[in-house]
Design an enzyme around this catalytic site. Sequence first.
Site: not given
Length: 306
Positions: A27, A29
């Site tokens: 991922d 953020d």
Amino acid sequence: MAASKCARLSGALTAQLLDAVDSVLFDCDGVIWRGDQVVPGAPEVINLLKKNGKKVFFVTNNSSKTRKLYADKMTRMGFDVREEDVFGTAYCSAVYLKTVCKLEGKVYLIGTDALKQELESVGIQSTPAGADHISGGQIDWANVPLDPEVKAVVVGFDPHFSYMKLSRAMQYLTDPDCLFVATNTDNRLPLEGGKAVPGTGCLVRAVEIAAQRQAQTVGKPNHFMFDCVASQFGLDRTRCLMVGDRLDTDILLGSNCGLKTLHTHTGVNSLADAEAHQNSGCPERQGMVPDYYVESIADLLPALQG
């Protein structure tokens, strides 16, 4: 490997895990950056994984950038990355509409120019991004002119979200044949300094309530995000590791797809959150319990540096 789930990853266990995987999905953020601030050590981890022969991919629910814009941002931050390694929900939603829905028609867009560009890249036209200012009264809002070519409503991150956009989406969705697709349902976006802003999930929920319909979500934890990567690169899910900060998206995606999972504490969820799921006695919550956790992905550096 770990005897039980939610094990602290360190020392020999880290090396053992890395030996057991060929591909690592990150991922973005809250994992490799927070807002515009890179997580210390993240570029070194990514670059060393690649140097050590691992395939590395970036799987983000954020729909506000194209693959190219994400790759450019990562390059500026010091990551060794190619555009084709990035799978954002703007791109994956376009692929979903084209390949799964076989959409023949236009999209009413709640989103940014990035989402519009990704739709156009697969041959799907959409209404313009940007502001939609309100005018008139309630009867005008209920009878707003609709584009007859629109066959789908797509909701992504949109800083120009407004009552008028909500009203238009609701009018399109009164047609049961109009598709309703959401890029993701993340309710908060983590920023540097512990700050956050409302995420796409807040907008999706508003449209769902107004339209009295549920959106088909493309982003994590939907397995389609992993399928996009796997189909293009021929991944073996038993030798993949999913790394993320959110338990209900990143870790649940890994669980849904049979991947190994690693939770990092630089974003949304904490160890206490994971342990609460683990100890809940609720079978549905066990998918949000990671196999392993670290404070930061920088904790992988000692094993990678040998």
